[in-house]
Design a protein around this motif. Sequence first.
Motif, short mmCIF file in Angstrom:
data_model
loop_
_atom_site.label_atom_id
_atom_site.label_comp_id
_atom_site.label_asym_id
_atom_site.label_seq_id
_atom_site.Cartn_x
_atom_site.Cartn_y
_atom_site.Cartn_z
N ALA A 206 -5.42 3.52 -29.99
CA ALA A 206 -6.80 2.59 -29.29
C ALA A 206 -6.74 2.47 -28.52
CB ALA A 206 -7.52 1.88 -30.91
N ALA A 207 -5.78 1.49 -28.32
CA ALA A 207 -5.76 0.24 -27.08
C ALA A 207 -5.22 0.85 -25.75
CB ALA A 207 -5.17 -0.99 -27.59
N ARG A 208 -3.96 2.72 -26.36
CA ARG A 208 -3.53 2.58 -24.51
C ARG A 208 -4.96 3.71 -24.63
NH1 ARG A 208 0.79 2.97 -27.67
NH2 ARG A 208 0.90 4.53 -28.70
N ARG A 209 -4.88 4.15 -24.91
CA ARG A 209 -6.12 5.05 -24.49
C ARG A 209 -7.86 4.63 -23.93
NH1 ARG A 209 -7.39 10.23 -28.39
NH2 ARG A 209 -9.26 9.93 -27.41
N SER A 210 -8.22 3.29 -24.28
CA SER A 210 -9.10 2.37 -24.29
C SER A 210 -8.51 1.90 -22.91
CB SER A 210 -9.65 1.75 -25.26
OG SER A 210 -8.83 0.60 -26.00
N GLY A 211 -6.80 1.85 -22.95
CA GLY A 211 -7.13 0.74 -21.46
C GLY A 211 -7.22 -0.51 -21.78
N LEU A 212 -8.27 -1.44 -22.74
CA LEU A 212 -7.84 -2.32 -23.82
C LEU A 212 -6.95 -2.81 -24.50
CD1 LEU A 212 -11.38 -2.09 -24.83
CD2 LEU A 212 -10.95 -3.32 -22.75
N VAL B 105 -16.64 3.09 -23.27
CA VAL B 105 -17.74 2.21 -22.66
C VAL B 105 -17.55 0.67 -22.62
CG1 VAL B 105 -20.55 1.79 -23.13
CG2 VAL B 105 -19.27 4.03 -23.47
N LEU B 106 -17.37 -0.56 -23.32
CA LEU B 106 -17.41 -1.73 -23.28
C LEU B 106 -16.00 -1.74 -21.61
CD1 LEU B 106 -16.67 -2.48 -27.07
CD2 LEU B 106 -19.10 -3.08 -25.65
N ALA B 107 -14.79 -1.20 -21.87
CA ALA B 107 -13.92 -1.31 -20.54
C ALA B 107 -14.34 -0.87 -19.38
CB ALA B 107 -12.65 0.02 -20.94
N CYS B 108 -15.63 0.01 -19.33
CA CYS B 108 -15.79 0.64 -18.08
C CYS B 108 -16.65 -1.15 -17.84
CB CYS B 108 -17.02 1.42 -17.95
SG CYS B 108 -16.02 2.59 -17.90
N ALA C 216 -14.84 -4.26 -17.08
CA ALA C 216 -14.26 -3.91 -15.42
C ALA C 216 -15.43 -3.86 -14.46
CB ALA C 216 -13.61 -2.43 -15.53
N MET C 217 -16.68 -3.86 -14.92
CA MET C 217 -17.91 -4.44 -13.70
C MET C 217 -17.99 -5.85 -14.25
SD MET C 217 -17.71 -1.52 -12.51
CE MET C 217 -16.86 -0.42 -13.31
N GLY C 218 -17.20 -6.82 -14.86
CA GLY C 218 -17.66 -7.89 -14.90
C GLY C 218 -18.76 -8.45 -16.05
N VAL C 219 -19.69 -7.42 -16.78
CA VAL C 219 -19.99 -7.76 -18.03
C VAL C 219 -19.32 -8.34 -18.87
CG1 VAL C 219 -21.82 -6.27 -19.55
CG2 VAL C 219 -21.21 -5.76 -17.12
N GLY C 220 -20.83 -9.44 -18.44
CA GLY C 220 -20.39 -10.14 -19.99
C GLY C 220 -21.04 -9.68 -21.65
N ILE C 221 -19.95 -10.83 -22.67
CA ILE C 221 -19.90 -10.11 -24.18
C ILE C 221 -21.31 -10.16 -24.50
CG2 ILE C 221 -19.34 -10.90 -26.26
CD1 ILE C 221 -17.08 -10.29 -25.19
N GLU C 222 -22.54 -11.28 -24.27
CA GLU C 222 -23.63 -10.43 -24.22
C GLU C 222 -25.16 -9.72 -23.78
OE1 GLU C 222 -25.10 -12.51 -27.23
OE2 GLU C 222 -23.26 -13.07 -27.38
N ALA D 297 -25.79 -6.98 -26.68
CA ALA D 297 -26.96 -5.33 -25.80
C ALA D 297 -26.80 -4.29 -25.73
CB ALA D 297 -27.80 -6.44 -24.93
N TYR D 298 -26.06 -3.77 -24.44
CA TYR D 298 -25.65 -2.32 -24.01
C TYR D 298 -25.06 -0.95 -25.59
CZ TYR D 298 -24.65 1.14 -21.63
OH TYR D 298 -24.81 2.83 -20.91
N GLN D 299 -24.58 -2.40 -26.43
CA GLN D 299 -24.42 -1.50 -27.49
C GLN D 299 -25.30 -1.28 -28.59
OE1 GLN D 299 -21.64 0.25 -26.71
NE2 GLN D 299 -20.31 0.31 -28.13
N ALA D 300 -26.09 -2.38 -28.86
CA ALA D 300 -27.46 -2.32 -29.22
C ALA D 300 -28.03 -0.77 -28.78
CB ALA D 300 -28.46 -3.47 -30.04
N ASN D 301 -28.63 -1.64 -27.88
CA ASN D 301 -29.19 0.06 -27.87
C ASN D 301 -28.98 0.94 -27.36
OD1 ASN D 301 -31.28 -1.71 -26.70
ND2 ASN D 301 -30.17 -2.71 -25.03
N ARG D 302 -27.44 1.55 -27.34
CA ARG D 302 -26.64 3.21 -27.48
C ARG D 302 -27.24 3.41 -28.56
NH1 ARG D 302 -20.77 3.00 -26.82
NH2 ARG D 302 -21.61 5.66 -26.55
N ALA D 303 -27.16 2.48 -29.83
CA ALA D 303 -27.41 2.54 -30.70
C ALA D 303 -29.31 3.09 -31.13
CB ALA D 303 -27.15 2.16 -31.36
N ARG D 304 -29.80 2.42 -30.10
CA ARG D 304 -31.85 3.10 -30.44
C ARG D 304 -31.69 4.08 -29.42
NH1 ARG D 304 -33.82 -1.88 -27.68
NH2 ARG D 304 -35.66 -1.11 -28.53
#
Length: 147
Positions: A9-15, A53-56, A59-65, A69-76
Amino acid sequence: MSMLTIQQAARRSGLSVPTLRYYEDVGLIGPIARDASSGHRRYRERDLDDLQVLACLRAMGVGIEDMRAYQANRARGNAAAAEQRDILLRHAERVEIERATLRVHLDYLRRKADLWDARDRGDATAEAEAQARVHEIYPEIEMLIRA
């Protein structure tokens, strides 16, 4: 359904593996399924979509919080479209500021290189012109320092 190890998973995601563990610990992904016999994490394709999605975002400098929120919104789904847009536009504005800052830095470096190139060639006229161009950029640098 294919299940991947944390290394795969690390190799495939780049994380990195520690990042995958951290993202699970802070609730950005998962919970990740575990192998019944070993207890090792097993990632599904859906998990990899989240990781990419998280790797992108990372890479854009988006912080954890904001990632959370982005992940929670994706679920919505579509109900969170406006919030998703706002998160992305806020970061787009930050990147625009960073881009403008880098442009000033690049201009300064190139102008200083031109100055030293003129000195290296012994061209007093080109040196004077380059020096003037360096001085022209000082107000932009001062604005960045004050910002």
